[in-house]
Design a protein around this motif. Structure first.
Motif, mmCIF file in Angstrom:
data_model
loop_
_atom_site.group_PDB
_atom_site.id
_atom_site.type_symbol
_atom_site.label_atom_id
_atom_site.label_comp_id
_atom_site.label_asym_id
_atom_site.label_seq_id
_atom_site.Cartn_x
_atom_site.Cartn_y
_atom_site.Cartn_z
ATOM 1 N N ALA A 47 -30.469 77.151 76.255
ATOM 2 C CA ALA A 47 -29.635 77.843 75.272
ATOM 3 C C ALA A 47 -28.949 79.062 75.882
ATOM 4 N N PHE A 48 -29.699 79.856 76.635
ATOM 5 C CA PHE A 48 -29.127 81.064 77.240
ATOM 6 C C PHE A 48 -28.120 80.709 78.341
ATOM 7 N N PHE A 49 -28.432 79.683 79.117
ATOM 8 C CA PHE A 49 -27.523 79.303 80.203
ATOM 9 C C PHE A 49 -26.211 78.748 79.659
ATOM 10 N N LEU A 50 -26.275 77.975 78.597
ATOM 11 C CA LEU A 50 -25.057 77.460 77.982
ATOM 12 C C LEU A 50 -24.186 78.600 77.468
ATOM 13 N N LYS A 51 -24.818 79.619 76.909
ATOM 14 C CA LYS A 51 -24.078 80.790 76.445
ATOM 15 C C LYS A 51 -23.412 81.503 77.619
ATOM 16 N N ALA A 52 -24.149 81.643 78.715
ATOM 17 C CA ALA A 52 -23.607 82.315 79.892
ATOM 18 C C ALA A 52 -22.502 81.501 80.559
ATOM 19 N N GLU A 53 -22.647 80.170 80.526
ATOM 20 C CA GLU A 53 -21.602 79.309 81.098
ATOM 21 C C GLU A 53 -20.289 79.458 80.343
ATOM 22 N N GLY A 54 -20.394 79.664 79.039
ATOM 23 C CA GLY A 54 -19.196 79.808 78.220
ATOM 24 C C GLY A 54 -18.529 81.150 78.383
ATOM 25 N N ASN A 55 -19.277 82.154 78.803
ATOM 26 C CA ASN A 55 -18.710 83.496 78.970
ATOM 27 C C ASN A 55 -19.507 84.226 80.041
ATOM 28 N N TRP A 56 -18.899 84.420 81.218
ATOM 29 C CA TRP A 56 -19.610 84.997 82.352
ATOM 30 C C TRP A 56 -20.043 86.435 82.107
ATOM 31 N N ILE A 57 -19.493 87.090 81.087
ATOM 32 C CA ILE A 57 -19.884 88.463 80.771
ATOM 33 C C ILE A 57 -21.385 88.552 80.503
ATOM 34 N N TYR A 58 -21.942 87.492 79.921
ATOM 35 C CA TYR A 58 -23.370 87.489 79.634
ATOM 36 C C TYR A 58 -24.193 87.620 80.912
ATOM 37 N N LEU A 59 -23.665 87.092 82.014
ATOM 38 C CA LEU A 59 -24.397 87.154 83.276
ATOM 39 C C LEU A 59 -24.508 88.585 83.800
ATOM 40 N N LEU A 60 -23.654 89.487 83.316
ATOM 41 C CA LEU A 60 -23.736 90.885 83.713
ATOM 42 C C LEU A 60 -24.937 91.583 83.081
ATOM 43 N N PHE A 61 -25.360 91.081 81.930
ATOM 44 C CA PHE A 61 -26.385 91.789 81.166
ATOM 45 C C PHE A 61 -27.720 91.049 81.063
ATOM 46 N N PHE A 62 -27.685 89.737 81.045
ATOM 47 C CA PHE A 62 -28.919 88.972 80.856
ATOM 48 C C PHE A 62 -30.034 89.380 81.830
ATOM 49 N N PRO A 63 -29.785 89.409 83.161
ATOM 50 C CA PRO A 63 -30.873 89.723 84.093
ATOM 51 C C PRO A 63 -31.503 91.099 83.850
ATOM 52 N N THR A 64 -30.664 92.101 83.649
ATOM 53 C CA THR A 64 -31.182 93.457 83.437
ATOM 54 C C THR A 64 -31.955 93.555 82.130
ATOM 55 N N ILE A 65 -31.466 92.873 81.097
ATOM 56 C CA ILE A 65 -32.185 92.864 79.814
ATOM 57 C C ILE A 65 -33.568 92.249 79.984
ATOM 58 N N GLY A 66 -33.622 91.108 80.655
ATOM 59 C CA GLY A 66 -34.897 90.435 80.867
ATOM 60 C C GLY A 66 -35.879 91.289 81.653
ATOM 61 N N LEU A 67 -35.418 91.886 82.747
ATOM 62 C CA LEU A 67 -36.292 92.712 83.583
ATOM 63 C C LEU A 67 -36.753 93.965 82.844
ATOM 64 N N THR A 68 -35.870 94.526 82.018
ATOM 65 C CA THR A 68 -36.236 95.714 81.234
ATOM 66 C C THR A 68 -37.289 95.380 80.182
ATOM 67 N N LEU A 69 -37.120 94.254 79.513
ATOM 68 C CA LEU A 69 -38.108 93.829 78.528
ATOM 69 C C LEU A 69 -39.480 93.647 79.173
ATOM 70 N N ILE A 70 -39.497 93.028 80.352
ATOM 71 C CA ILE A 70 -40.756 92.816 81.069
ATOM 72 C C ILE A 70 -41.402 94.150 81.424
ATOM 73 N N TYR A 71 -40.584 95.100 81.847
ATOM 74 C CA TYR A 71 -41.106 96.430 82.205
ATOM 75 C C TYR A 71 -41.782 97.100 81.009
ATOM 76 N N PHE A 72 -41.111 97.100 79.862
ATOM 77 C CA PHE A 72 -41.675 97.749 78.679
ATOM 78 C C PHE A 72 -42.939 97.038 78.197
ATOM 79 N N LEU A 73 -42.958 95.720 78.300
ATOM 80 C CA LEU A 73 -44.164 94.984 77.914
ATOM 81 C C LEU A 73 -45.344 95.362 78.810
ATOM 82 N N ARG A 74 -45.092 95.466 80.095
ATOM 83 C CA ARG A 74 -46.157 95.843 81.018
ATOM 84 C C ARG A 74 -46.625 97.274 80.782
ATOM 85 N N GLN A 75 -45.676 98.144 80.470
ATOM 86 C CA GLN A 75 -46.030 99.546 80.267
ATOM 87 C C GLN A 75 -46.836 99.772 79.000
ATOM 88 N N TYR A 76 -46.442 99.133 77.925
ATOM 89 C CA TYR A 76 -47.004 99.475 76.619
ATOM 90 C C TYR A 76 -47.896 98.405 76.001
#
Length: 420
Positions: A47-76
């Motif tokens: 689902a996420f890849f299809l969204k990114a394929e349709g609009n490359w702008i998503y590729l600018l944000f998806f990785p950082t969002i994912g890594l940030t979410l993981i960081y906060f989960l580990r911290q808290y």
């Protein structure tokens, strides 16, 4: 039989009964965890890849969002502790006092899912291995009489998890034996055999299909020299992958979490925009080779770019806090390396080799060299395609690749830190 002998026999019977029940429960829980993570990741990644394929702008944000979410989960949520992957299991199995804490199960499940779904260039295999190992470890902690069988029960969880992920019971068993414990005894065979049978039953009930749908016809003896060439290339590239991961980890060891996330997010975004095939575990790109015989990728430079960048983007993902390892990256690199090798052989040397065979051989060869486990790689790839036609060529390239890699660099990402 005197009273002492009767007591001893009863005690032994109790231990055996508890061991069998523990193996059954471990197999069941590990199988459900693995199938849940596998299906959830496949659904959301698509689902996420299809969204990114349709609009490359998503590729600018998806990785950082994912890594940030993981960081906060580990911290808290997960006690501010980073996941160390399979090296955690080695530490536990080699120590009588160390254990895998229970939170490792949700930690690896959630973080593995988030890493791949948001484009992190790894896979869920290592996340599954550690989470299922934690299930096996927890079982022996609940029953003190089973503490002497900690390694065997940890392996039982891993065997079930790998069997579910790749549909290959032999690969699950071999991975536990070749990579984790490196020794087999009666308890290992019994507990892992039970966990394996449970996993197979669940696969049968759910009617799980092979990961890739491939039509293998045959292979030719005249292609053996080219198989050896592929094995050598796979071994060398696995060293490149291993050294990339180790180099990036060493380079960013003293950096802050946010510096790592920023670095990883930028590298991931740039590489994914250039080559969307690198998104997530990359199985969608491998499937495109199988389904369209690689016609979707026509540029040799594109193939070279993908093969060279994959180790770097995988390293950046892991350094930035992504959950995963070298399983999926090795399979991905091997598929594209095999495709490139066959294409070049046919184009410039008129060898007329079967391209699809080289794709499969490459997957197995790079994985074998990366984890130093040729039999695991062989049966795992056969399980992924549900076909054993290439068994002997696979056996050949797996051993060539492994020993070529070990001649250049004797370590892999799992044993390097432990041997230095």
């Amino acid at each position: 039989m005197n009273s002492f002998s009767k007591t001893k026999a009863n005690f032994t019977l109790i231990i055996i009964s508890k061991l069998l029940i523990a193996a059954l429960l471990i197999g069941l829980l590990s199988s459900f965890l693995a199938i849940s993570l596998k299906q959830s990741t496949e659904y959301f990644e698509k689902a996420f890849f299809l969204k990114a394929e349709g609009n490359w702008i998503y590729l600018l944000f998806f990785p950082t969002i994912g890594l940030t979410l993981i960081y906060f989960l580990r911290q808290y949520l997960f006690k501010q502790k980073a996941n160390k992957g399979i090296t955690e299991i080695f530490d536990v199995t080699q120590s009588k006092s160390k254990n895998l804490p229970l939170y490792k199960i949700p930690s690896h499940f959630i973080n593995g899912l988030l890493t791949v779904v948001f484009g992190g260039s790894t896979g869920i295999e290592v996340s599954t291995v550690v989470a299922t190992a934690a299930i096996g470890n927890t079982a022996q902690r609940k029953e003190k009489v089973l503490s002497r069988y900690k390694t065997e029960l940890i392996c039982a969880g891993i065997t079930a998890g790998i069997t579910i992920l790749f549909g290959s019971p032999i690969a699950g068993l071999l991975f536990s034996a070749e990579v984790i414990t490196k020794k087999i005894n009666r308890v290992f065979i019994t507990t892992n055999g039970i966990a394996l049978m449970v996993a197979l039953a669940i696969l049968s009930i759910l009617d799980e299909k092979p990961l890739f749908h491939v039509a293998i016809t045959t292979w030719h003896l005249k292609a053996i020299p080219y198989f050896i060439v592929l094995g050598l290339l796979a071994g060398l590239h696995s060293v490149y992958l291993t050294k990339s991961v180790l180099f990036f980890k060493s380079l960013f060891r003293q950096q802050s979490h946010w510096q790592k996330i920023l670095f990883g997010g930028v590298i991931l975004s740039i590489c994914l925009i250039l080559y969307p095939e690198l998104y997530g575990d990359g199985y969608h790109a491998i499937e495109s080779i199988f389904s369209e015989s690689g016609q979707v990728i026509t540029s040799t430079l594109t193939l070279i770019g993908i093969i060279l960048l994959k180790p770097l983007i995988t390293s950046a993902t892991l350094v930035a806090g992504g959950d995963g390892g070298v399983f999926a990256p090795s399979l991905f690199i091997g598929a594209f390396l095999g495709f490139l090798t066959a294409t070049l052989l046919n184009t410039f040397f008129a060898t007329d080799v079967i391209v699809i065979n080289f794709v499969i051989l490459g997957m197995s060869a790079v994985l074998s060299a990366s984890i130093h486990a040729p039999f695991t790689a062989l049966f795992l790839v056969c399980g992924m395609i549900a076909d054993y036609t290439l068994f002997f060529p696979l056996l050949l390239v797996c051993f060539v690749a492994k020993y070529a890699a070990k001649m250049v660099f004797p370590y892999n990402v799992y044993n390097y830190s432990a041997t230095q």
